[in-house]
Design a protein around this motif. Sequence first.
Motif, PDB file in Angstrom:
ATOM      1  N   VAL A   1       4.757  -7.741   8.240  1.00 34.08           N
ATOM      2  CA  VAL A   1       4.237  -6.477   7.721  1.00 34.08           C
ATOM      3  C   VAL A   1       5.200  -5.361   8.125  1.00 34.08           C
ATOM      4  O   VAL A   1       5.539  -5.234   9.297  1.00 34.08           O
TER       5      VAL A   1
ATOM      6  N   GLN B   1       3.857   6.964   2.679  1.00 33.77           N
ATOM      7  CA  GLN B   1       3.967   5.826   3.592  1.00 33.77           C
ATOM      8  C   GLN B   1       3.844   4.545   2.760  1.00 33.77           C
ATOM      9  O   GLN B   1       2.955   4.442   1.919  1.00 33.77           O
TER      10      GLN B   1
ATOM     11  N   TYR C   1      -1.694  10.230  10.800  1.00 34.37           N
ATOM     12  CA  TYR C   1      -2.259  11.174   9.832  1.00 34.37           C
ATOM     13  C   TYR C   1      -3.773  11.127   9.915  1.00 34.37           C
ATOM     14  O   TYR C   1      -4.348  10.184  10.443  1.00 34.37           O
TER      15      TYR C   1
ATOM     16  N   THR D   1       6.321  -1.098   7.713  1.00 38.56           N
ATOM     17  CA  THR D   1       5.837   0.237   7.369  1.00 38.56           C
ATOM     18  C   THR D   1       7.050   1.155   7.235  1.00 38.56           C
ATOM     19  O   THR D   1       7.906   1.178   8.118  1.00 38.56           O
TER      20      THR D   1
ATOM     21  N   ASN E   1       3.414   0.480   3.071  1.00 32.50           N
ATOM     22  CA  ASN E   1       3.157  -0.729   3.861  1.00 32.50           C
ATOM     23  C   ASN E   1       3.368  -1.919   2.939  1.00 32.50           C
ATOM     24  O   ASN E   1       2.904  -1.888   1.797  1.00 32.50           O
TER      25      ASN E   1
ATOM     26  N   THR F   1       0.865  -1.176   0.000  1.00 32.57           N
ATOM     27  CA  THR F   1       0.000   0.000   0.000  1.00 32.57           C
ATOM     28  C   THR F   1       0.902   1.227   0.000  1.00 32.57           C
ATOM     29  O   THR F   1       1.828   1.306   0.797  1.00 32.57           O
TER      30      THR F   1
ATOM     31  N   ILE G   1       0.692   5.216   0.501  1.00 29.33           N
ATOM     32  CA  ILE G   1      -0.232   6.258   0.956  1.00 29.33           C
ATOM     33  C   ILE G   1       0.459   7.614   0.801  1.00 29.33           C
ATOM     34  O   ILE G   1       1.536   7.828   1.358  1.00 29.33           O
TER      35      ILE G   1
HETATM   36  C1  LIG Z   1      -0.038   0.200   7.434  1.00 27.59           C
HETATM   37  O1  LIG Z   1       0.596  -0.655   8.356  1.00 27.59           O
HETATM   38  C2  LIG Z   1       0.385  -0.312   9.713  1.00 27.59           C
HETATM   39  C3  LIG Z   1       1.232  -1.241  10.546  1.00 27.59           C
HETATM   40  O2  LIG Z   1       0.928  -2.568  10.274  1.00 27.59           O
HETATM   41  C4  LIG Z   1      -1.085  -0.401  10.036  1.00 27.59           C
HETATM   42  O3  LIG Z   1      -1.307  -0.014  11.371  1.00 27.59           O
HETATM   43  C5  LIG Z   1      -1.859   0.508   9.101  1.00 27.59           C
HETATM   44  O4  LIG Z   1      -3.238   0.357   9.312  1.00 27.59           O
HETATM   45  C6  LIG Z   1      -1.536   0.171   7.662  1.00 27.59           C
HETATM   46  N1  LIG Z   1      -2.224   1.130   6.807  1.00 27.59           N
HETATM   47  C7  LIG Z   1      -2.839   0.779   5.685  1.00 27.59           C
HETATM   48  C8  LIG Z   1      -3.546   1.847   4.945  1.00 27.59           C
HETATM   49  O5  LIG Z   1      -2.806  -0.370   5.258  1.00 27.59           O
END
Ligand SMILES: *[C@@H]1O[C@H](CO)[C@@H](O)[C@H](O)[C@H]1NC(C)=O
Length: 273
Positions: free
Chosen positions: A219, A202, A255, A221, A204, A136, A138
């Motif tokens: 996962v 960002q 954010y 970030t 992910n 993802t 962002i």
């Molecule tokens: C991105 O990863 C973080 C940590 O796992 C998570 O808290 C967050 O919801 C994720 N955001 C999206 C848009 O997937």
Amino acid sequence: MGLESKEHGGKRTRFPCLVTVRYMVAAVVSVLTVVVVGMVVTIALRPQKVVFSILRQHVYADTLWSSVTTKTTTVPAELSAGFRGRAGSLSSSSNPQQQVVTKPTYSAAAKISLGVSLTAENPDGRGDIEDINNITIIVLDLPSFSFKGLTEIHSFQLQEHFPLMRQSSHTLWTTATVNDAAVLSYITRRYGGLRSFVAMVQVNATIVSGTPVKTRPKVVTHYCWPVIVGMDEPGDVAKTTPCRPSEEMESPVSYSQLPALGPGPAPTVAPAA
Ligand SMILES: *[C@@H]1O[C@H](CO)[C@@H](O)[C@H](O)[C@H]1NC(C)=O
Ligand SMILES: *[C@@H]1O[C@H](CO)[C@@H](O)[C@H](O)[C@H]1NC(C)=O
């Protein structure tokens, strides 16, 4: 030890001490072995590190707003001098006593196409990444470098996934269309008349290491800034924006998302100061 004790009877008193030393050495060796084996297992099981970056520090936008030039008031000539310094341009009208002040106003674009290039790299030679998936991207408006007021502009959900051999990299280009009225209006309100703004990206992603040991999906970030969201191609000297893993950030990044706008005409706004 038993044999020795018979042959060197005179040194008998030292043996308990030697036995103790032997046990201690054996114990230390065992502990060290456990530690080393543990470290090897930990290193082997640790997922590979991925380094992300944004090519040319750039998120391409085809437009950010639409401009509406409104001919506003006609101003008596004697007053126009005062207006000249403030806003708009003056053109002479047919009436020599009056001048027309034109002032651009900006309305939200119907949609904005965004494009971004993400590079993923597996820099060390330790092992291969079997798969990077669930990516993802962002794009966040970054109004201040203290990370206050970070606002989501768009979230790209990528279907693409790929392996990453040791010491190799993969660059992908992805596009998306922003048609959320709240976001379009926000961009116009803040950046109407400007061709770019500063953002943070960002990333992910889910990482599955392949060798030496296949690991559970992890996962991760990462945050990349500054990145320019803009209509102009970056120059040839544009650098790459490196991304930083969340564990290395001094403070957690958060954010906001804009509340959805109800249906209705997009508001028209005055240009930014
Ligand atoms: C991105 O990863 C973080 C940590 O796992 C998570 O808290 C967050 O919801 C994720 N955001 C999206 C848009 O997937
Ligand atoms: C996909 O990524 C999100 C965070 O962006 C995470 O919460 C979720 O568990 C991931 N799903 C898989 C299957 O890895």
